[in-house]
Scaffold this motif. Structure first.
Motif, PDB file in Angstrom:
ATOM      1  N   GLN A   2       0.840  -1.204   0.000  1.00 58.23           N
ATOM      2  CA  GLN A   2       0.000   0.000   0.000  1.00 58.23           C
ATOM      3  C   GLN A   2       0.871   1.248   0.000  1.00 58.23           C
ATOM      4  OE1 GLN A   2      -2.792  -0.196   3.260  1.00 58.23           O
ATOM      5  NE2 GLN A   2      -4.396   0.514   1.883  1.00 58.23           N
ATOM      6  N   THR A   3       0.520   2.207  -0.854  1.00 61.90           N
ATOM      7  CA  THR A   3       1.292   3.449  -0.848  1.00 61.90           C
ATOM      8  C   THR A   3       0.725   4.381   0.228  1.00 61.90           C
ATOM      9  OG1 THR A   3      -0.169   4.310  -2.532  1.00 61.90           O
ATOM     10  CG2 THR A   3       1.936   3.365  -3.290  1.00 61.90           C
ATOM     11  N   PHE A   4       1.552   5.277   0.715  1.00 62.32           N
ATOM     12  CA  PHE A   4       1.117   6.242   1.732  1.00 62.32           C
ATOM     13  C   PHE A   4       0.883   7.585   1.050  1.00 62.32           C
ATOM     14  CE2 PHE A   4       1.468   9.345   5.090  1.00 62.32           C
ATOM     15  CZ  PHE A   4       0.847   8.720   6.172  1.00 62.32           C
ATOM     16  N   ASP A   5      -0.369   8.013   1.032  1.00 65.26           N
ATOM     17  CA  ASP A   5      -0.735   9.266   0.358  1.00 65.26           C
ATOM     18  C   ASP A   5      -0.642  10.407   1.387  1.00 65.26           C
ATOM     19  OD1 ASP A   5      -2.094  11.443  -0.703  1.00 65.26           O
ATOM     20  OD2 ASP A   5      -3.536  10.190  -1.799  1.00 65.26           O
ATOM     21  N   GLN A   6       0.412  11.195   1.278  1.00 67.56           N
ATOM     22  CA  GLN A   6       0.674  12.252   2.262  1.00 67.56           C
ATOM     23  C   GLN A   6      -0.465  13.288   2.296  1.00 67.56           C
ATOM     24  OE1 GLN A   6       3.277  12.053   4.292  1.00 67.56           O
ATOM     25  NE2 GLN A   6       2.693  13.929   5.385  1.00 67.56           N
ATOM     26  N   THR A   7      -0.988  13.635   1.119  1.00 69.68           N
ATOM     27  CA  THR A   7      -2.055  14.647   1.058  1.00 69.68           C
ATOM     28  C   THR A   7      -3.307  14.129   1.746  1.00 69.68           C
ATOM     29  OG1 THR A   7      -1.136  15.177  -1.092  1.00 69.68           O
ATOM     30  CG2 THR A   7      -3.245  16.192  -0.557  1.00 69.68           C
ATOM     31  N   LYS A   8      -3.621  12.850   1.462  1.00 69.87           N
ATOM     32  CA  LYS A   8      -4.798  12.220   2.085  1.00 69.87           C
ATOM     33  C   LYS A   8      -4.641  12.223   3.612  1.00 69.87           C
ATOM     34  CE  LYS A   8      -7.339   7.837   1.807  1.00 69.87           C
ATOM     35  NZ  LYS A   8      -7.451   6.570   1.073  1.00 69.87           N
ATOM     36  N   SER A   9      -3.442  11.918   4.052  1.00 74.97           N
ATOM     37  CA  SER A   9      -3.176  11.838   5.487  1.00 74.97           C
ATOM     38  C   SER A   9      -3.318  13.204   6.159  1.00 74.97           C
ATOM     39  CB  SER A   9      -1.753  11.293   5.682  1.00 74.97           C
ATOM     40  OG  SER A   9      -1.499  11.124   7.036  1.00 74.97           O
ATOM     41  N   GLU A  10      -2.786  14.233   5.519  1.00 68.73           N
ATOM     42  CA  GLU A  10      -2.871  15.575   6.115  1.00 68.73           C
ATOM     43  C   GLU A  10      -4.312  16.086   6.136  1.00 68.73           C
ATOM     44  OE1 GLU A  10       0.123  17.898   4.094  1.00 68.73           O
ATOM     45  OE2 GLU A  10       1.702  16.660   5.006  1.00 68.73           O
ATOM     46  N   ALA A  11      -5.033  15.767   5.073  1.00 70.48           N
ATOM     47  CA  ALA A  11      -6.447  16.188   5.021  1.00 70.48           C
ATOM     48  C   ALA A  11      -7.221  15.506   6.148  1.00 70.48           C
ATOM     49  CB  ALA A  11      -7.048  15.837   3.670  1.00 70.48           C
ATOM     50  N   ALA A  13      -5.962  14.495   9.058  1.00 67.93           N
ATOM     51  CA  ALA A  13      -5.591  15.118  10.342  1.00 67.93           C
ATOM     52  C   ALA A  13      -6.410  16.386  10.555  1.00 67.93           C
ATOM     53  CB  ALA A  13      -4.100  15.431  10.365  1.00 67.93           C
ATOM     54  N   GLU A  14      -6.582  17.146   9.480  1.00 66.09           N
ATOM     55  CA  GLU A  14      -7.393  18.369   9.585  1.00 66.09           C
ATOM     56  C   GLU A  14      -8.837  18.029   9.930  1.00 66.09           C
ATOM     57  OE1 GLU A  14      -7.544  21.435   6.462  1.00 66.09           O
ATOM     58  OE2 GLU A  14      -5.346  21.167   6.416  1.00 66.09           O
ATOM     59  N   ARG A  15      -9.326  16.967   9.301  1.00 71.09           N
ATOM     60  CA  ARG A  15     -10.705  16.556   9.573  1.00 71.09           C
ATOM     61  C   ARG A  15     -10.850  16.124  11.038  1.00 71.09           C
ATOM     62  NH1 ARG A  15     -13.766  11.391   8.146  1.00 71.09           N
ATOM     63  NH2 ARG A  15     -15.703  11.969   9.180  1.00 71.09           N
ATOM     64  N   ASP A  18     -11.193  19.052  13.174  1.00 67.54           N
ATOM     65  CA  ASP A  18     -12.538  19.585  13.004  1.00 67.54           C
ATOM     66  C   ASP A  18     -13.547  18.772  13.832  1.00 67.54           C
ATOM     67  OD1 ASP A  18     -14.132  21.474  11.736  1.00 67.54           O
ATOM     68  OD2 ASP A  18     -14.893  19.937  10.350  1.00 67.54           O
ATOM     69  N   ILE A  19     -13.347  17.456  13.842  1.00 64.35           N
ATOM     70  CA  ILE A  19     -14.232  16.563  14.614  1.00 64.35           C
ATOM     71  C   ILE A  19     -14.124  16.879  16.106  1.00 64.35           C
ATOM     72  CG2 ILE A  19     -14.496  14.157  15.365  1.00 64.35           C
ATOM     73  CD1 ILE A  19     -13.898  13.383  12.397  1.00 64.35           C
ATOM     74  N   LEU A  20     -12.898  17.104  16.576  1.00 61.57           N
ATOM     75  CA  LEU A  20     -12.718  17.433  17.998  1.00 61.57           C
ATOM     76  C   LEU A  20     -13.432  18.732  18.337  1.00 61.57           C
ATOM     77  CD1 LEU A  20      -8.960  16.569  18.683  1.00 61.57           C
ATOM     78  CD2 LEU A  20     -10.981  15.297  19.382  1.00 61.57           C
ATOM     79  N   ASN A  21     -13.271  19.728  17.457  1.00 56.28           N
ATOM     80  CA  ASN A  21     -13.944  21.011  17.702  1.00 56.28           C
ATOM     81  C   ASN A  21     -15.459  20.858  17.682  1.00 56.28           C
ATOM     82  OD1 ASN A  21     -11.826  22.834  18.154  1.00 56.28           O
ATOM     83  ND2 ASN A  21     -11.350  22.899  15.969  1.00 56.28           N
ATOM     84  N   SER A  22     -15.967  20.093  16.720  1.00 51.05           N
ATOM     85  CA  SER A  22     -17.423  19.915  16.623  1.00 51.05           C
ATOM     86  C   SER A  22     -17.962  19.173  17.842  1.00 51.05           C
ATOM     87  CB  SER A  22     -17.794  19.143  15.351  1.00 51.05           C
ATOM     88  OG  SER A  22     -17.460  19.916  14.234  1.00 51.05           O
ATOM     89  N   GLY A  23     -17.210  18.167  18.289  1.00 53.70           N
ATOM     90  CA  GLY A  23     -17.628  17.425  19.485  1.00 53.70           C
ATOM     91  C   GLY A  23     -17.689  18.346  20.697  1.00 53.70           C
ATOM     92  N   ALA A  24     -16.674  19.214  20.804  1.00 54.89           N
ATOM     93  CA  ALA A  24     -16.635  20.154  21.929  1.00 54.89           C
ATOM     94  C   ALA A  24     -17.825  21.124  21.849  1.00 54.89           C
ATOM     95  CB  ALA A  24     -15.314  20.916  21.908  1.00 54.89           C
ATOM     96  N   ILE A  25     -18.114  21.595  20.664  1.00 54.40           N
ATOM     97  CA  ILE A  25     -19.238  22.534  20.509  1.00 54.40           C
ATOM     98  C   ILE A  25     -20.563  21.829  20.836  1.00 54.40           C
ATOM     99  CG2 ILE A  25     -20.527  23.963  18.853  1.00 54.40           C
ATOM    100  CD1 ILE A  25     -17.794  24.420  17.429  1.00 54.40           C
ATOM    101  N   ALA A  26     -20.657  20.558  20.476  1.00 52.52           N
ATOM    102  CA  ALA A  26     -21.885  19.811  20.794  1.00 52.52           C
ATOM    103  C   ALA A  26     -22.085  19.754  22.312  1.00 52.52           C
ATOM    104  CB  ALA A  26     -21.811  18.400  20.216  1.00 52.52           C
TER     105      ALA A  26
END
Ligand SMILES: C[S@@+](CC[C@H](N)C(=O)[O-])C[C@H]1O[C@@H](n2cnc3c(N)ncnc32)[C@H](O)[C@@H]1O
Length: 355
Positions: A2-11, A13-15, A18-26
């Motif tokens: 399997q190849t490691f897609d750096q862009t996919k991985s960084e995207a 991490a950003e997501r 975002d999930i942590l922030n959304s959970g906190a806001i909830a």
């Protein structure tokens, strides 16, 4: 390999951030509802944290920290020049008690409620079994508030008309049973509107039935009865013209036995109205479902585990249409039609006939 897609991985991490922030806001949204802060803000002009705290009768330091989360979470607006906070009316329309039945903050309460049993659920991941209903301190209260918005508010105008002729029959006078009625809000609403009909509600929770009984007597209703009863032991034959379950089959220990009991308790031309979660029984069928992660989460930390705690089947909230139809047929019903309401994307309304 399997190849490691750096862009996919960084995207990703950003997501996750975002999930942590959304959970906190909830979580903060739930607090905003329970403290009445959204209601207070909706009724105030742009105000300082002290003015908001005073108006809400709360501690300013806590209110200011909550406002910090809400401002950076883009829910509340802040003017640094005047040090004033405000809740846009467009957002108040989904966050305040007066916005009900569209108050999404009510539903946000489920997340902290579920988190109270995280330790017990983790233990179940290792040992199996489940967490009993009694472990959830605020379940019946939050459930009643939530279904008060989805079902009760829509009962006369949208839900009952799904069954042709039902409103007329209720006006004339029929026998109605609500199985797993919780705090009884749906049944009380019906009993108020249809004084010629007779209503009965069963639930296994003493707490929920006590709430239902006290509300029914407070409203002076004499065509309604509530009883603590295990839905798997209905033991009634051809007693009712209409039996309803509102979100009350999938978390049963023995939903198969409950459905068969309902089949037996219905009169030959009776109707079973089953409101339950709209989803596919297959995970891949839920990829485009707007709330699938929320549903699987509520299921894992409540619906499935309470059933397993009682030695049950553990169907879970996402048992889905395919499984529901199969179980209705197995229970003896001949026809089940699935109807949907525009305002309620979370639920299916199964109109089920005995013959
Ligand atoms: C998700 S809640 C729905 C409550 C209510 N119908 C509503 O819409 O607000 C499910 C209800 O089923 C009840 N319940 C669970 N197992 C039961 C059983 N074996 N017999 C009767 N009620 C049961 C629970 O106590 C709870 O009130």
């Amino acid at each position: 390999m399997q190849t490691f897609d750096q862009t996919k991985s960084e995207a990703f991490a950003e997501r996750m951030l975002d999930i942590l922030n959304s959970g906190a806001i909830a979580l903060m949204t739930s607090i905003g509802h329970r403290t009445g802060l959204f209601d207070t803000l909706a009724g105030l002009p742009p105000s300082t944290s002290q003015q908001i705290a005073d108006a809400a009768g709360l501690n300013e330091r806590y209110v200011r920290e909550w406002l910090g989360a809400m401002v950076t979470g883009r829910i509340i607006e802040y003017d640094p020049v005047t040090d004033a906070y405000s809740l846009p009316p467009e957002y108040a329309a989904f966050l305040t008690r007066s916005a009900s039945p569209n108050n999404i903050a009510v539903t946000a309460q489920f997340l902290p409620l579920l988190a109270t049993v995280e330790d017990q659920v983790i233990e179940c991941f290792y040992k199996g079994g489940g967490v009993p209903y009694s472990a959830y301190k605020r379940f019946h209260q939050v459930m009643a508030e939530d279904s008060g918005q989805t079902v009760v508010a829509a009962l006369e105008e949208f839900v009952l008309p799904l069954v042709p002729g039902l409103t007329k029959d209720l006006e004339k006078g029929i026998d109605v049973l609500d199985v797993g009625c919780g705090s009884g809000r749906a049944l009380i609403e019906m009993a108020k509107h249809f004084p010629n009909s007779r209503f009965k509600g069963y639930d296994i929770s003493q707490e929920a039935i006590a709430t239902a009984q006290s509300e029914a007597s407070h409203q002076g209703l004499n065509n309604i009865q509530f009883q603590v009863k295990d839905a798997a032991k209905l033991d009634e034959v051809e007693q009712y013209d209409l039996i309803c379950t509102f979100d009350a089959v999938h978390d049963q220990a023995r939903p198969d036995v409950v459905l068969h009991g309902i089949y037996q308790a219905l009169r030959p031309d009776g109707i079973y109205l089953m409101q339950d979660i709209r989803a596919s029984s297959n995970v891949h069928g839920n990829m485009d479902h707007p709330s699938a992660p929320l549903l699987y989460t509520i299921s894992c930390l409540h619906c499935m585990t309470v059933s397993l705690a009682a030695g049950g089947m553990g169907l879970g909230a996402v048992w889905g249409e395919e499984k529901a139809l199969e179980m209705l047929t197995d229970a003896g019903f001949t026809t089940a039609e699935i109807k949907r309401l525009e305002h309620d994307f979370l639920n299916n309304y199964y109109i089920v006939k005995k013959n």
